[in-house]
Design a protein around this motif. Structure first.
Motif, PDB file in Angstrom:
ATOM      1  N   LEU A 182       0.837  -1.202   0.000  1.00 25.59           N
ATOM      2  CA  LEU A 182       0.000   0.000   0.000  1.00 25.59           C
ATOM      3  C   LEU A 182       0.875   1.258   0.000  1.00 25.59           C
ATOM      4  CD1 LEU A 182      -2.734   1.542   0.378  1.00 25.59           C
ATOM      5  CD2 LEU A 182      -2.346   1.285   2.846  1.00 25.59           C
ATOM      6  N   LEU A 183       1.868   1.287   0.873  1.00 24.65           N
ATOM      7  CA  LEU A 183       2.755   2.446   0.951  1.00 24.65           C
ATOM      8  C   LEU A 183       3.516   2.650  -0.357  1.00 24.65           C
ATOM      9  CD1 LEU A 183       4.179   2.035   4.569  1.00 24.65           C
ATOM     10  CD2 LEU A 183       2.334   3.539   3.793  1.00 24.65           C
ATOM     11  N   LYS A 184       3.925   1.547  -0.955  1.00 26.96           N
ATOM     12  CA  LYS A 184       4.640   1.636  -2.229  1.00 26.96           C
ATOM     13  C   LYS A 184       3.734   2.203  -3.315  1.00 26.96           C
ATOM     14  CE  LYS A 184       5.986  -2.016  -4.761  1.00 26.96           C
ATOM     15  NZ  LYS A 184       6.632  -3.305  -5.024  1.00 26.96           N
ATOM     16  N   LEU A 185       2.503   1.730  -3.371  1.00 30.90           N
ATOM     17  CA  LEU A 185       1.550   2.254  -4.351  1.00 30.90           C
ATOM     18  C   LEU A 185       1.299   3.739  -4.147  1.00 30.90           C
ATOM     19  CD1 LEU A 185      -1.137  -0.585  -4.484  1.00 30.90           C
ATOM     20  CD2 LEU A 185       0.324   0.151  -6.365  1.00 30.90           C
ATOM     21  N   ALA A 186       1.090   4.131  -2.892  1.00 30.17           N
ATOM     22  CA  ALA A 186       0.829   5.542  -2.595  1.00 30.17           C
ATOM     23  C   ALA A 186       2.038   6.404  -2.943  1.00 30.17           C
ATOM     24  CB  ALA A 186       0.467   5.711  -1.125  1.00 30.17           C
ATOM     25  N   GLY A 187       3.229   5.899  -2.659  1.00 29.03           N
ATOM     26  CA  GLY A 187       4.443   6.650  -2.953  1.00 29.03           C
ATOM     27  C   GLY A 187       4.706   6.816  -4.434  1.00 29.03           C
ATOM     28  N   ASN A 188       4.217   5.872  -5.233  1.00 31.24           N
ATOM     29  CA  ASN A 188       4.441   5.921  -6.684  1.00 31.24           C
ATOM     30  C   ASN A 188       3.331   6.637  -7.433  1.00 31.24           C
ATOM     31  OD1 ASN A 188       6.844   4.529  -6.484  1.00 31.24           O
ATOM     32  ND2 ASN A 188       5.868   2.525  -6.732  1.00 31.24           N
ATOM     33  N   ALA A 189       2.265   7.018  -6.735  1.00 27.14           N
ATOM     34  CA  ALA A 189       1.122   7.635  -7.413  1.00 27.14           C
ATOM     35  C   ALA A 189       1.487   9.029  -7.921  1.00 27.14           C
ATOM     36  CB  ALA A 189      -0.063   7.734  -6.455  1.00 27.14           C
TER      37      ALA A 189
END
Length: 196
Positions: A182-189
């Motif tokens: 989740l954190l990775k997805l949010a960071g890459n958005a």
């Protein structure tokens, strides 16, 4: 009828789960569940309002565990860090020895659309409860709702993975991996930045 024995709710739950799994939820009556453990239907209804409650009785304890995790998170922690702390608390609620029971329960739910809806409602209510607790900590909107919904989603995804046949990782380990994703997805958005 057998003499009174302690642990009637637990015995009723165990019998109900076995009957639901073998005969089907709709085909099993409260009277049959009670009879399977030598109790009366009246005794069943003293412990459970209906046969669905046999599957959902621990809901309040799960919510309380989430709330305790939110309450004991370090002061000044970010909303997502508070949710991560709560998720660590919840993972202890499901030790590995509970996995076979949880798998059987989920298999009953998966075969019944009304029970699936009840399970979704449970998670929605849980997210609302966690968001309220975050707001009590001073987290504003939409951060409180976003963090709570995200945390409950991480829990739901992790729980289903934990139940898969052959899965041996602890729930805590799976939650950690899903939360990191989740954190990775949010960071890459980049969409949110483009909208501005």
């Amino acid at each position: 009828m057998v003499r009174w024995q302690p642990g009637a709710p637990e015995r009723l739950q165990k019998a109900a789960l076995e009957l639901f799994a073998t005969r089907g939820f709709e085909q099993t009556t409260a009277a049959e569940i009670a009879q399977a453990v030598g109790l009366t239907e009246r005794t069943f209804f003293r412990h459970f309002s209906d046969k669905r409650e046999v599957l959902f009785q621990g809901q309040e304890l799960l919510a309380q565990t989430f709330l305790e995790g939110v309450a004991t998170a370090p002061p000044g922690a970010s909303p997502l860090d508070v949710v991560a702390h709560a998720l660590r608390s919840v993972s202890a609620f499901f030790p590995d020895e509970r996995r076979s029971h949880s798998r059987l329960r989920q298999s009953v739910i998966d075969r019944n659309p009304a029970l699936q809806e009840r399970e979704r409602h449970k998670l929605t209510t849980l997210a609302t409860t966690v968001a309220d607790a975050l707001r009590t900590r001073g987290v504003g909107e939409p951060a409180a709702t976003l963090a709570a919904e995200s945390g409950v989603t991480v829990f739901g995804i992790s729980f289903i993975q934990w139940l898969r046949e052959g899965e041996e990782r602890s729930l805590a380990s799976i939650i950690g991996e899903v939360f990191d994703e989740l954190l990775k997805l949010a960071g890459n958005a980049t969409v949110g930045r483009e909208v501005r």
